[in-house]
Design a protein around this motif. Sequence first.
Motif, PDB file in Angstrom:
ATOM      1  N   SER A  20       0.831  -1.177   0.035  1.00 25.04           N
ATOM      2  CA  SER A  20       0.014  -0.186  -0.036  1.00 25.04           C
ATOM      3  C   SER A  20       0.809   1.147   0.026  1.00 25.04           C
ATOM      4  CB  SER A  20      -0.784  -0.068   1.106  1.00 25.04           C
ATOM      5  OG  SER A  20      -1.822  -1.036   1.359  1.00 25.04           O
ATOM      6  N   GLU A  25      -1.413   4.124   3.759  1.00 24.69           N
ATOM      7  CA  GLU A  25      -1.961   3.480   4.835  1.00 24.69           C
ATOM      8  C   GLU A  25      -2.636   1.916   4.090  1.00 24.69           C
ATOM      9  OE1 GLU A  25      -6.021   4.378   5.921  1.00 24.69           O
ATOM     10  OE2 GLU A  25      -6.030   6.085   4.469  1.00 24.69           O
ATOM     11  N   LYS A  27      -4.358  -0.649   2.640  1.00 22.18           N
ATOM     12  CA  LYS A  27      -5.645  -0.426   1.750  1.00 22.18           C
ATOM     13  C   LYS A  27      -6.596  -1.626   2.450  1.00 22.18           C
ATOM     14  CE  LYS A  27      -3.483  -1.007  -2.165  1.00 22.18           C
ATOM     15  NZ  LYS A  27      -3.338  -1.199  -3.493  1.00 22.18           N
ATOM     16  N   ILE A  30      -8.916   0.180   5.302  1.00 28.18           N
ATOM     17  CA  ILE A  30      -9.956   1.336   5.173  1.00 28.18           C
ATOM     18  C   ILE A  30     -11.154   1.014   5.428  1.00 28.18           C
ATOM     19  CG2 ILE A  30     -10.438   3.085   3.302  1.00 28.18           C
ATOM     20  CD1 ILE A  30      -7.362   2.849   2.064  1.00 28.18           C
ATOM     21  N   GLN A  31     -11.954   1.740   5.880  1.00 26.99           N
ATOM     22  CA  GLN A  31     -13.245   1.387   5.953  1.00 26.99           C
ATOM     23  C   GLN A  31     -14.219   2.511   5.025  1.00 26.99           C
ATOM     24  OE1 GLN A  31     -15.014   1.463  10.054  1.00 26.99           O
ATOM     25  NE2 GLN A  31     -13.012   0.639  10.917  1.00 26.99           N
ATOM     26  N   TYR A  32     -14.448   1.830   4.046  1.00 29.58           N
ATOM     27  CA  TYR A  32     -15.294   2.242   3.086  1.00 29.58           C
ATOM     28  C   TYR A  32     -16.997   1.917   3.315  1.00 29.58           C
ATOM     29  CZ  TYR A  32     -11.094   3.075   0.133  1.00 29.58           C
ATOM     30  OH  TYR A  32     -10.334   3.078  -0.577  1.00 29.58           O
ATOM     31  N   GLN A  37     -11.894  -2.962   4.781  1.00 32.14           N
ATOM     32  CA  GLN A  37     -12.096  -3.496   3.492  1.00 32.14           C
ATOM     33  C   GLN A  37     -11.934  -4.914   3.546  1.00 32.14           C
ATOM     34  OE1 GLN A  37     -13.725  -2.149   1.179  1.00 32.14           O
ATOM     35  NE2 GLN A  37     -12.774  -3.145  -0.878  1.00 32.14           N
ATOM     36  N   LYS A 190      -8.928   7.207  -2.912  1.00 31.58           N
ATOM     37  CA  LYS A 190      -9.860   6.886  -1.768  1.00 31.58           C
ATOM     38  C   LYS A 190     -10.814   7.860  -1.669  1.00 31.58           C
ATOM     39  CE  LYS A 190      -9.443   6.912   3.267  1.00 31.58           C
ATOM     40  NZ  LYS A 190      -8.437   6.893   4.366  1.00 31.58           N
TER      41      LYS A 190
END
Length: 199
Positions: A20, A25, A27, A30-32, A37, A190
């Motif tokens: 990444s 950070e 990947k 990451i909170q999408y 994720q 992002k």
Amino acid sequence: MTITDHNAPLKGLVLCGGFSTRMQEDKSNIQYHGMPQWQYLVTLLQSLLPEVYISCRTEQAAHFSGYPLLIPDSVPYGGPSAGLLSAHALQPETAWLVIACDLPLLSVQSLELLIQSRDVSKAASAFISPVNHLPEPLIAIWEPTGLNALEENVKAGRNCPRKTMLNSDIATFNNPYEIEQFNANTPEEKAAALKDLTS
């Protein structure tokens, strides 16, 4: 709903072993969608397949200690080929539905289409990229024959899953939900994905 295959059993593999570097950070964290994720992608695949594994580097394994189906890299190669071939080494008769962790817009509809379009007589089944019109190797189904070809290529110094696909007999098709193939590899991408998800 569980979808099974007539030949090689199909299992899920979420690739989380990258460094990444461009994103700055992890990947996979990451909170999408209100969760890391990796967890979101595992949940998507679990709705369709009986077993879903996480591919990671050995030093990352503790990060996923709460998840039982881990495949730490076990081959002396780098990049996504390490994850693919580590899974293949562990279960050489398995076909893998592989997805990279940098697909924030992916939903079950694309995965269902990928499974329904699978051609078990080919080395792999893959969507066409709407960006470069080449096969997408990291949102695809790799049959054992395709992974055998990848292993041969990597051993010969050709460590590129897409090039293996381009030189193999594979099934390709367009995804009507092509936005779901969007890769988020930088902070700007992002931000664009988060904006799309909340608009």
